[in-house]
Motif scaffolding. Structure first.
Motif, PDB file in Angstrom:
ATOM      1  N   THR A   1      -1.205 -20.323 -13.107  1.00  0.00           N
ATOM      2  CA  THR A   1      -2.696 -21.750 -12.569  1.00  0.00           C
ATOM      3  C   THR A   1      -3.346 -22.139 -13.548  1.00  0.00           C
ATOM      4  O   THR A   1      -3.274 -22.830 -13.731  1.00  0.00           O
TER       5      THR A   1
ATOM      6  N   PHE B   1      -3.983 -14.552  -0.484  1.00  0.00           N
ATOM      7  CA  PHE B   1      -3.232 -15.476  -0.628  1.00  0.00           C
ATOM      8  C   PHE B   1      -1.820 -15.162  -1.491  1.00  0.00           C
ATOM      9  O   PHE B   1      -1.456 -15.306  -0.447  1.00  0.00           O
TER      10      PHE B   1
ATOM     11  N   ASP C   1       1.296 -15.618   1.760  1.00  0.00           N
ATOM     12  CA  ASP C   1       2.981 -16.589   0.959  1.00  0.00           C
ATOM     13  C   ASP C   1       3.382 -15.281  -0.463  1.00  0.00           C
ATOM     14  O   ASP C   1       4.047 -16.235  -0.083  1.00  0.00           O
TER      15      ASP C   1
ATOM     16  N   HIS D   1       3.811 -13.691  -2.432  1.00  0.00           N
ATOM     17  CA  HIS D   1       4.164 -13.814  -4.286  1.00  0.00           C
ATOM     18  C   HIS D   1       4.063 -12.865  -4.958  1.00  0.00           C
ATOM     19  O   HIS D   1       2.647 -12.296  -5.144  1.00  0.00           O
TER      20      HIS D   1
ATOM     21  N   ARG E   1       4.370 -26.309 -12.652  1.00  0.00           N
ATOM     22  CA  ARG E   1       4.072 -27.263 -11.713  1.00  0.00           C
ATOM     23  C   ARG E   1       2.713 -26.940 -11.111  1.00  0.00           C
ATOM     24  O   ARG E   1       2.044 -27.974 -10.158  1.00  0.00           O
ATOM     25  N   TYR E   2       2.403 -25.633 -10.882  1.00  0.00           N
ATOM     26  CA  TYR E   2       0.986 -25.495 -11.287  1.00  0.00           C
ATOM     27  C   TYR E   2      -0.112 -26.040 -12.259  1.00  0.00           C
ATOM     28  O   TYR E   2      -1.936 -25.850 -11.936  1.00  0.00           O
TER      29      TYR E   2
ATOM     30  N   PRO F   1      -2.498 -25.504  -4.542  1.00  0.00           N
ATOM     31  CA  PRO F   1      -1.367 -25.113  -4.922  1.00  0.00           C
ATOM     32  C   PRO F   1      -0.948 -24.042  -3.824  1.00  0.00           C
ATOM     33  O   PRO F   1      -1.531 -23.135  -2.518  1.00  0.00           O
ATOM     34  N   GLY F   2       0.329 -23.626  -3.645  1.00  0.00           N
ATOM     35  CA  GLY F   2       1.000 -22.921  -2.981  1.00  0.00           C
ATOM     36  C   GLY F   2       2.078 -23.720  -2.266  1.00  0.00           C
ATOM     37  O   GLY F   2       2.728 -23.300  -1.359  1.00  0.00           O
TER      38      GLY F   2
ATOM     39  N   TYR G   1       2.096 -27.710  -2.296  1.00  0.00           N
ATOM     40  CA  TYR G   1       2.351 -28.899  -2.394  1.00  0.00           C
ATOM     41  C   TYR G   1       3.138 -30.031  -1.559  1.00  0.00           C
ATOM     42  O   TYR G   1       4.174 -28.603  -1.142  1.00  0.00           O
TER      43      TYR G   1
ATOM     44  N   PHE H   1       7.754 -23.525  -1.277  1.00  0.00           N
ATOM     45  CA  PHE H   1       7.364 -24.928  -1.584  1.00  0.00           C
ATOM     46  C   PHE H   1       8.101 -24.728  -2.640  1.00  0.00           C
ATOM     47  O   PHE H   1       7.322 -25.235  -3.687  1.00  0.00           O
ATOM     48  N   PRO H   2       9.839 -25.149  -2.958  1.00  0.00           N
ATOM     49  CA  PRO H   2      10.111 -25.049  -4.343  1.00  0.00           C
ATOM     50  C   PRO H   2      10.336 -26.606  -4.097  1.00  0.00           C
ATOM     51  O   PRO H   2      10.409 -27.169  -3.893  1.00  0.00           O
TER      52      PRO H   2
END
Lengths: 234, 234, 234, 234
Positions: free
Chosen positions: B29, B49, B53, B55, C93-94, D116-117, D119, D199-200
């Motif tokens: 990020t 987070f 999610d 990651h 993307r981020y 973020p994560g 979107y 969220f690809p």
């Protein structure tokens, strides 16, 4: 009680032929989708080039699934091979294990000479042969009898199995690709012509030899290139 | 002859702290090289987070190396964990194996109830307890005595070991990262609060619990996030 | 706009020394938990034996975490290395990507001669040098200006980035072990003394050379054994 | 110059059916070699149980090989999937790259909202649509014209390609198994019914959707169990 001296290796299914290597390699140099055709099937030159220069990835698109029966001490070594392998094995928690045990065949060398990393094995004398067979039969039988008695007493399978020796046969499915199979073969067979000779235990080599037969049969050009290039997996 | 009912897990070394997760995540990020600083060390929110999610990759930069002693039947299950794990184990070909065997402690449940995939285990009765201990001691002793006699007769170690039972202790080094460790813990511990409860054999859970203590101690925010999110490895 | 011709490789952390290899190898032959001691630190003979006979697993317990800045076309090749590697990369993307682009340094060979698999590269002439630099600066600048204008128009970052060229720098963390690092080095550096010479693109070799310096510094016996044995990863 | 807005996914070959999962799972509970038979082919209950309780390994024996054409920015994300995947991609060093570029279709959302994560993307306005298309066509064309001129000047392909943008199409072969494919689908598709929603980027989801069609067609019970259990890969 059953005593065996051999290994079972069945090819369950395969999606593996020399052309798989060729089409995958050609995407690098040509792009687009190569078609299976006569010329690609026989492209021994390209396969040999890939093997020699250690371009390993094109060999990963050819897959084999084997069904194998071997003693626990062999399977312990086998499953150390991780990259490019998938396994499912008979469970001593979920089922009652059958009384099938390994004992060395008559010709199996029994004495170890040489030094670590390069052990050689030579024939045992008569007394050794008789003793090892008798001992293996006795311990296997006693252990299995005990296992059964514990099960009969309603002891959990996962507990009762603790008494069973490592020469008990187990069964499993193994899926690999041609690259991971060649890596396995390079370490689990002994061949004087190898660039990096290995010194595997004879029992896992017996399994490896049967697997190599399938590679040889279904991917003859790949196998030939492997052999010609010192049995170094690409 | 030594009989044990416990498992040994020592942390040999580690390069693992919560900040490892944070700096790896921040490159996505923020780009550039995050510095270790106070704020990153305490960033429980970001870690939670990432866990929630799923990651998972930022958890792969934290490494642990363990030394473990456990019976063969446990190590067989352990080494099925492949992705993100590295192993080196004591060899029955290169060294004489020591006479150390597992026997269940008094409190170990001995009976299996329920159905496959969700077995439960309940206490054994007096007769079961006495029988299982006696049987394990007897078979282990007979097998090891036989093993030693074969070695004394100059039979190769790799052959003689075939008579040894799977409750024999072996030792190995295992290196993993925080992600592969959490995956292992999610499958090899039983916790009612898990989103996907597992039903491991008690003996591998004993190993897993000791490993989890190290994760908890060295990566407290990561462990807390793992616990808070249903013990699902990210 | 910034144009660079170099690569950034920082070692963020490591848990890697020659002794890691030695203690892992000794568990095979001695069992039990080897201690770090003076003798193990200097055991060059054992390390050389492991390398020569391709016993790779003991090298997997030594870990390195790098922070790397390199152009996209380099990182694309880098991340094809999968076994034993973990990555976290800056995301287009981020975050908004910074205007940093690669252009070849003066000495960078510009012409390709020879055949596929063994290309060699020779110096460009004056016109080629001037043209390539001018073209790279022009295209990079136009692409980035367009990227920024799209962002200013509130176009999503993941869409706007589509116009950016592959010489854009990106940054990432990479964690590997000594074995996977040597495998990378064997393929991504060119060394005449290699048993299996590789022909990498110069730009990834620049990254590899910096990584090799760290291996050399922190694991000198391992590096020496790698060099002495034809740079074949064990 | 060709501009495309779609992705190509062809199934090249497969050794994948629901029965593969069943026979691999049954070796655990029954041992021995299950035969393919009618009953195993329809064992939806066992497959659902394996998926729900996250017994992933039986899904690894079913393999798919795909041929894919997608832009570089998609392939960069794709190849981060490592475990259980094998790749061979078109090389910009070995061949001249063709002038095929991605541009978003009319309906492609262009604006990014949310955090973020997670979107979300909404439709662009008229000005954004016109600008992005014009910009992508202009930059792609200029970059490719430059690339070709450099090649004509005898600059090495690996150098000339540095000016090409990440919306250039590339082609590759990917081999995976049903487990690694489901893991990919769980992260690279967005489905409201997922236990862990992802969220690809839309473009990789377009590839994923085509791959999922093949899974659905060739392994219908596996796909149904995946869908029914929150699209969590086992």
């Amino acid at each position: 009680m059953e005593f065996r001296s051999d290994m079972t290796v069945h090819l369950i299914k395969h999606a593996a032929e020399d052309a798989d290597v060729v089409f995958a390699a050609r995407v690098s140099t040509q792009g687009g989708m190569s078609r299976y055709n006569e010329s690609s099937k026989g492209d021994a030159g390209l396969i040999n080039f890939l093997m020699r220069d250690r371009h390993g990835s094109p060999f990963e698109h050819a897959n084999f699934t084997f069904y194998i029966e071997a003693p626990i001490f062999v399977v312990r070594e086998f499953m150390r091979h991780r990259a490019g392998w998938s396994y499912n094995e008979e469970s001593g928690r979920y089922k009652e294990l059958a009384p099938v045990f390994y004992k060395p065949a008559d010709g199996r060398p029994l004495r170890q000479v040489g030094k670590p990393g390069a052990y050689k094995y030579v024939a045992g004398d008569y007394k050794q042969k008789v003793t090892i067979k008798g001992d293996i039969e006795r311990i296997s039988t006693e252990a299995y009898t005990t296992y059964k008695r514990l099960l009969d007493m309603d002891v959990a399978r996962e507990v009762a199995r603790m008494v069973l020796p490592v020469n008990l046969y187990t069964s499993f499915y193994a899926t690999c690709n041609a690259r991971s199979l060649m890596h396995f073969l390079s370490l689990r067979t002994h061949d004087e012509s190898s660039t990096f000779p290995s010194f595997p235990q004879r029992e896992i080599e017996m399994v490896a030899e049967k697997m190599e037969d399938y590679l040889h049969y279904y991917m003859p050009e790949t196998w030939r290139a492997f052999q010609r290039n010192g049995r170094v997996a690409p």
